[in-house]
Design an enzyme around this catalytic site. Structure first.
Site, short mmCIF file in Angstrom:
data_model
loop_
_atom_site.label_atom_id
_atom_site.label_comp_id
_atom_site.label_asym_id
_atom_site.label_seq_id
_atom_site.Cartn_x
_atom_site.Cartn_y
_atom_site.Cartn_z
N PRO A 1 0.85 -1.19 0.00
CA PRO A 1 0.00 0.00 0.00
C PRO A 1 0.89 1.25 0.00
O PRO A 1 1.50 1.58 1.01
CB PRO A 1 -0.81 -0.13 1.29
CG PRO A 1 -0.08 -1.10 2.13
CD PRO A 1 0.84 -1.92 1.27
N ASP B 1 5.80 2.33 2.40
CA ASP B 1 4.89 1.21 2.64
C ASP B 1 4.04 1.57 3.86
O ASP B 1 4.54 1.60 4.98
CB ASP B 1 5.74 -0.05 2.88
CG ASP B 1 4.90 -1.30 3.06
OD1 ASP B 1 3.71 -1.18 3.40
OD2 ASP B 1 5.46 -2.40 2.86
N HIS B 2 2.78 1.79 3.60
CA HIS B 2 1.92 2.30 4.68
C HIS B 2 1.63 1.23 5.74
O HIS B 2 1.13 1.54 6.82
CB HIS B 2 0.60 2.82 4.07
CG HIS B 2 -0.03 3.92 4.87
ND1 HIS B 2 0.35 4.25 6.15
CD2 HIS B 2 -1.03 4.77 4.55
CE1 HIS B 2 -0.40 5.24 6.59
NE2 HIS B 2 -1.24 5.58 5.63
N ARG B 3 1.98 -0.02 5.47
CA ARG B 3 1.82 -1.05 6.51
C ARG B 3 2.85 -0.84 7.61
O ARG B 3 2.64 -1.24 8.75
CB ARG B 3 2.03 -2.45 5.90
CG ARG B 3 0.97 -2.85 4.93
CD ARG B 3 1.36 -4.15 4.24
NE ARG B 3 2.64 -4.03 3.53
CZ ARG B 3 3.25 -5.04 2.91
NH1 ARG B 3 2.70 -6.23 2.91
NH2 ARG B 3 4.39 -4.86 2.27
N ILE C 1 4.89 2.29 7.81
CA ILE C 1 5.16 3.70 8.13
C ILE C 1 3.86 4.49 8.08
O ILE C 1 3.09 4.42 7.11
CB ILE C 1 6.17 4.26 7.11
CG1 ILE C 1 7.53 3.58 7.33
CG2 ILE C 1 6.31 5.76 7.23
CD1 ILE C 1 8.44 3.66 6.16
#
Ligand code: CAO
Length: 595
Positions: free
Chosen positions: A388, A567-569, A571
């Site tokens: 993501p 990577d929004h998982r 950060i």
């Protein structure tokens, strides 16, 4: 004179409903005799079906996902000349026996009665008798593989000490047309392995020595003894299930031999070693590089094998890679799609890629993708689909930095008379290292389960380099321990090596964070794709003079646009904004880079 003929599926060993996994031609294509038209895949073998004659494809009657049996219409072809051979299944590439020979587990002979016999399985060493009921040491050999010689072994599926069942796959072979697994002709315990990955084998090559207990293998366990089915000899045009021609003369006869473990008999058909496997990444037609059993396993789990990254030699997909993919997909919330057809848009259940005959709209030219493009394309697609992404944009005022950089560059030229080029990129590397130290979450990777973050204590920075063959990302190691000039020198070296295709795999691995600088080209912002398993990447666009309000007036400042994808998982947005602001600060005041 042109003649419209039908190309049909030949005898494929009596198998029904074998899925089409690739259609290799389209209307308008000119095909040669024996050029592959489609690829079929059973759970044990992948095979290409060749055209029985040369000509121009008029209509293709199958699509990926269709299931076919002998006689199914593949395409109509305007054949050239009246002399082209008829495509009747009797003339087809394969007799049932031959197909079964290529299909492990059949235990059927593939050559005609009239042909000389291949070597039968060795009798038990202890008894010297043939195929009796006592246990003993026996040889498992390569069966009839369509008369082909020197077919590379790409996988060895058992190890010494393994107990194998009859028909359990021992090795995988791959010709340029097919991948096939070779089964154990009898059950037993592997006492010795006689070949390794990269060896090349022919019919009769010794695979392993097995200790059998009690009941020895049946007659069918001998490697492909002839068992004609009363149709006479295979056609001269006959081909194996692999789509490769079957040798007309048949294999050479050999006497049964007795062997002792660890002591191969004289004259043993031991495969010759060849140079290391050449790192082929895709099968013909770009099908994923995996054995039929692994593909079947992926299908069972509903995994689109195109999405799986291979960890085997040359990028080969192994069973564990499929398991890891599933674990990762589950951990990250995605689910493999049950029953998704091969090439139907991947585990994401997307629409299949549009198939368009562009030539209908105007002149076109086809250009195959380079190897680098294929590899990086697959990685980029996976990273883009699985991570993501969010991109945080920031501006850095590099007016002072640029003045210093120019001075440094001039000094280099005048003092040293050298040609060391100090570009803004080396300052960005330094600023990134400082930011990674400040925000360790960026210097990290998710492990393959997606449940753990691995924090790195080293600072290796990947640099995206544009080459005529595509994008590569060499890594500069230990950037925290190197000065600006050393980094400039190394950057120059790796860029040159990349463009000359001289980078080795070691120079492209181990990166913590990547920088993709398009600053030398242009642009005001872009959204780089995270280079997994890294968790962030910095995109750099072209610096330009902009009016900046300094509290009293607008002053001309040199502004560098930064685009940080993450990577929004791993950060959060706030952390990314802090990281980007920190970077801009570092670049805005180069004294900070010294801290
Ligand atoms: N703004 C303005 N000018 C810049 C700049 C920036 N952000 N970055 C570099 N420049 C200038 C350099 O100073 C140099 O100027 P001079 O020729 O006057 O000295 C010029 O642009 C060319 O620089 P360069 O590209 O040769 O060197 P670099 O260190 O900036 O970059 C490298 C090296 C290998 C990263 C680069 O050549 C490259 O391949 N970039 C493309 C990366 C890429 O394709 N990314 C996309 C990935 S996604 O598909």
């Amino acid at each position: 004179m042109a003649d419209l003929k039908e190309a049909r599926v030949p005898d494929i060993g009596g198998h029904d409903n074998v899925p089409v996994i690739e259609v290799l031609v389209k209307p308008g294509d000119r095909v040669e005799k024996e050029q592959s038209l489609i690829t079929l895949e059973s759970d044990k073998a992948t095979m290409e079906v060749p055209s029985p004659f040369a000509g121009v494809v008029k209509e293709v009657r199958l699509k990926v996902g269709d299931e076919v049996s002998e006689g199914a219409l593949i395409a109509t072809i305007e054949a050239e000349g009246a002399a082209a051979p008829a495509p009747a299944p009797a003339q087809a590439p394969l007799s049932s026996q031959q197909a079964k020979a290529a299909e492990p587990g059949s235990g059927k002979g593939a050559v005609d009665e009239a042909a000389p016999q291949p070597p039968p399985a060795a009798p038990p060493a202890s008894s010297g008798g043939g195929g009796g009921s006592g246990g003993g040491v026996r040889e498992a050999r390569v069966p009839d593989i369509g008369g082909h010689d020197n077919v590379p072994v790409i996988e060895v599926l058992v190890k010494v000490g393994d107990t194998v069942a009859k028909d359990q796959s021992l090795i995988t072979l791959e010709s340029d047309k097919a991948t096939m697994e070779v089964p154990a002709p009898f059950a037993g315990v592997v006492r010795e392995l006689k070949l390794k990955v990269g060896d090349e084998v022919s019919e009769g090559s010794l695979i392993a020595i097995l200790e059998t207990a009690g009941e020895a293998g049946s007659a069918s366990s001998s490697p492909r003894r002839g068992e004609g089915r009363g149709e006479g000899a295979a056609s001269p045009d006959a081909q194996s299930a692999t789509g490769l021609p079957v040798s007309q003369g048949g294999p050479k006869a050999a006497e049964p031999r007795t062997v002792q473990p660890g002591n191969p008999p004289e004259g043993d058909v031991r495969p010759q070693a060849r140079p290391p496997f050449d790192g082929k990444l895709v099968m013909p037609g770009d099908a994923p590089y995996a054995s039929p059993a692994v593909r079947a396993f992926a299908r069972e789990l509903g995994v689109d094998i195109h999405q799986v990254k291979g960890s085997g030699r040359g990028g080969r997909i192994q069973r564990e890679d499929v398991s890891t993919y599933v674990k990762h997909a589950l951990a990250s919330g995605a689910r493999p799609v049950q029953g998704a057809p091969v090439a139907a848009g991947g585990g994401l259940n997307l629409l299949p890629w549009p198939k368009v005959d562009f030539a209908k709209f105007g002149p076109v030219e086809e250009k195959p993708l380079s190897r680098i493009q294929k590899i990086s394309g697959a990685n980029l697609a996976r990273n883009w689909a699985m991570i993501p992404h969010v991109t945080q944009h920031e501006d850095a005022d590099i007016t002072e930095l640029e003045a210093f950089r120019k001075k440094l560059g001039e000094e280099q030229k005048s003092d040293k008379g050298g040609d060391l080029k100090v570009t803004p990129l080396v300052f960005q590397i330094k600023a990134v290292v400082a930011a990674l130290k400040q925000f360790p979450q960026f210097n990290a990777s998710l492990d393959e389960t997606g449940e753990k973050l691995v924090l790195k204590k080293y600072f290796h920075i990947g640099i995206a380099v544009d080459t005529p063959d595509g994008l590569v990302v060499p890594v500069i190691r230990d950037c925290d321990r190197k000065g600006l000039l050393e980094l400039a020198r190394e950057l120059g070296e790796i860029s040159k090596k990349a463009r000359e295709k001289k980078l080795g795999p070691a120079e492209m691995s181990g990166g913590c964070f990547s920088i993709s600088s398009l600053g030398g080209i242009g642009g005001t912002a872009f959204t780089p794709i995270v280079n997994a398993p890294e968790v962030a990447i910095l995109g750099v666009s072209k610096a330009s003079i902009k009016p900046v309000w300094n509290g009293k007036e607008f002053a001309p400042r040199l502004i560098l646009p930064l685009s940080l994808s993450y990577d929004h998982r791993v950060i959060d947005g706030a952390l990314a904004a802090r990281f980007a602001a920190f970077l801009a600060n570092q670049l805005g005041d180069i004294r900070r880079l010294l801290l």
